[in-house]
Scaffold this motif. Sequence first.
Motif, PDB file in Angstrom:
ATOM      1  N   THR A 119       0.829  -1.205   0.000  1.00  0.00           N
ATOM      2  CA  THR A 119       0.000   0.000   0.000  1.00  0.00           C
ATOM      3  C   THR A 119       0.864   1.256   0.000  1.00  0.00           C
ATOM      4  OG1 THR A 119      -1.832  -1.110   1.129  1.00  0.00           O
ATOM      5  CG2 THR A 119      -1.736   1.294   1.305  1.00  0.00           C
ATOM      6  N   VAL A 120       1.896   1.284   0.841  1.00  0.00           N
ATOM      7  CA  VAL A 120       2.808   2.430   0.864  1.00  0.00           C
ATOM      8  C   VAL A 120       3.489   2.593  -0.492  1.00  0.00           C
ATOM      9  CG1 VAL A 120       4.869   3.418   1.936  1.00  0.00           C
ATOM     10  CG2 VAL A 120       3.201   2.212   3.348  1.00  0.00           C
ATOM     11  N   MET A 121       3.903   1.488  -1.083  1.00  0.00           N
ATOM     12  CA  MET A 121       4.584   1.546  -2.377  1.00  0.00           C
ATOM     13  C   MET A 121       3.640   2.011  -3.486  1.00  0.00           C
ATOM     14  SD  MET A 121       6.985  -1.838  -1.934  1.00  0.00           S
ATOM     15  CE  MET A 121       8.131  -1.504  -3.286  1.00  0.00           C
ATOM     16  N   TYR A 122       2.369   1.614  -3.419  1.00  0.00           N
ATOM     17  CA  TYR A 122       1.378   2.137  -4.372  1.00  0.00           C
ATOM     18  C   TYR A 122       1.283   3.659  -4.247  1.00  0.00           C
ATOM     19  CZ  TYR A 122      -0.820  -2.471  -5.343  1.00  0.00           C
ATOM     20  OH  TYR A 122      -1.096  -3.752  -5.741  1.00  0.00           O
ATOM     21  N   ALA A 123       1.235   4.148  -3.014  1.00  0.00           N
ATOM     22  CA  ALA A 123       1.118   5.591  -2.795  1.00  0.00           C
ATOM     23  C   ALA A 123       2.303   6.329  -3.401  1.00  0.00           C
ATOM     24  CB  ALA A 123       1.012   5.894  -1.302  1.00  0.00           C
ATOM     25  N   THR A 159      12.721   0.914   4.553  1.00  0.00           N
ATOM     26  CA  THR A 159      13.732   1.025   3.494  1.00  0.00           C
ATOM     27  C   THR A 159      13.211   0.455   2.181  1.00  0.00           C
ATOM     28  OG1 THR A 159      15.525   0.858   5.106  1.00  0.00           O
ATOM     29  CG2 THR A 159      16.070   0.359   2.807  1.00  0.00           C
ATOM     30  N   THR A 160      12.580  -0.710   2.244  1.00  0.00           N
ATOM     31  CA  THR A 160      12.074  -1.360   1.035  1.00  0.00           C
ATOM     32  C   THR A 160      11.036  -0.506   0.313  1.00  0.00           C
ATOM     33  OG1 THR A 160      12.458  -3.554   1.976  1.00  0.00           O
ATOM     34  CG2 THR A 160      10.921  -3.420   0.139  1.00  0.00           C
ATOM     35  N   SER A 161      10.247   0.247   1.055  1.00  0.00           N
ATOM     36  CA  SER A 161       9.161   1.022   0.448  1.00  0.00           C
ATOM     37  C   SER A 161       9.657   2.078  -0.528  1.00  0.00           C
ATOM     38  CB  SER A 161       8.310   1.684   1.533  1.00  0.00           C
ATOM     39  OG  SER A 161       9.024   2.702   2.208  1.00  0.00           O
TER      40      SER A 161
END
Length: 321
Positions: free
Chosen positions: A188-192, A290-292
């Motif tokens: 979800t964070v990565m989509y944002a 970090t991954t996000s």
Amino acid sequence: MTTVFITGGHSGIGLECSRQLALRGINLVLAGRSAARMQAVADELRTLGGITVTTVELDTSSLASVRAAATTCASHIERGEMEPLRALICNAGGRFDGEISYSVDGYELTFATNCLGHFLLVELLLPTIAADGRIVFTASGTHDPDTADGRLAGAAVEPDAISLVTDGKNGAKPLSAGKRYSTSKLCTVMYAYETARRLGRSGSAIAAIAYDPGSVPDTGFLRDMPRAVQWLSKTKLFRWTSKRLGVTTSTVAFSGAALADLATDEHYATASGEYFQAREGQLSAVRSSTTSYDHQRALTLWNDSMQLVGLLPHERPAELH
């Protein structure tokens, strides 16, 4: 008047957000699975703020349901029955304990509900969002394995959409419910972030923001857990222990109001691509995991999600491609 579309706006943090928006005179579109529950809330909100409240049945675990809800909303706007959306709040979600289960589309239920449904909804509703509007994704601090939130929930695994939708199939041992949840929130964070990057490249003024409302046990989030765990989560001892362990804690009232602020307050108009966290009565922009921030992983997640939701050429908004 302004209109905000919110998924899960009839319960928990979403309900408090809806109440705050109603008090500000903002019209609402409530989207959720229970028509009866939404109608009762809609009646309350109309009385509270003297606003227009539209209810739309939407199950984010079903791609067909998402498409139907998006079509309904877009039709209202096209006919002039509703203003372009001031904000789209992707708030609904859940953690599914017990035996692993799958959506009507055959995808693992946590990822289908928390990720793919909202991914598709954003794609379909983007053309209906005002030029200076916002998209807010409700995430969770559990997405970060380097925090107490992440360690307690179960460390997020690789944000690989193909593996996540097939988790537990073909005799493979499934991830724990906690890991499925924390990984869905990482996605979800990565989509944002990826949405913010794409909007920025297109020159759009629409902001995409990720939000961690903190741990708020009294929202009913743990309803699938044993009753003893549900009871314990509402005690002062649990709250005291959570704080001592470093868990990000908040209240329904504060987290709901903070979500309303992120969606409509001018202070956050230029906050695209940021991650905000509600903690002990403070809303702050903080670093996510970090991954996000890995652009290549985000691109792969985006492309795989496009494939999984079966987005058609005419459904693809130019701003995100």
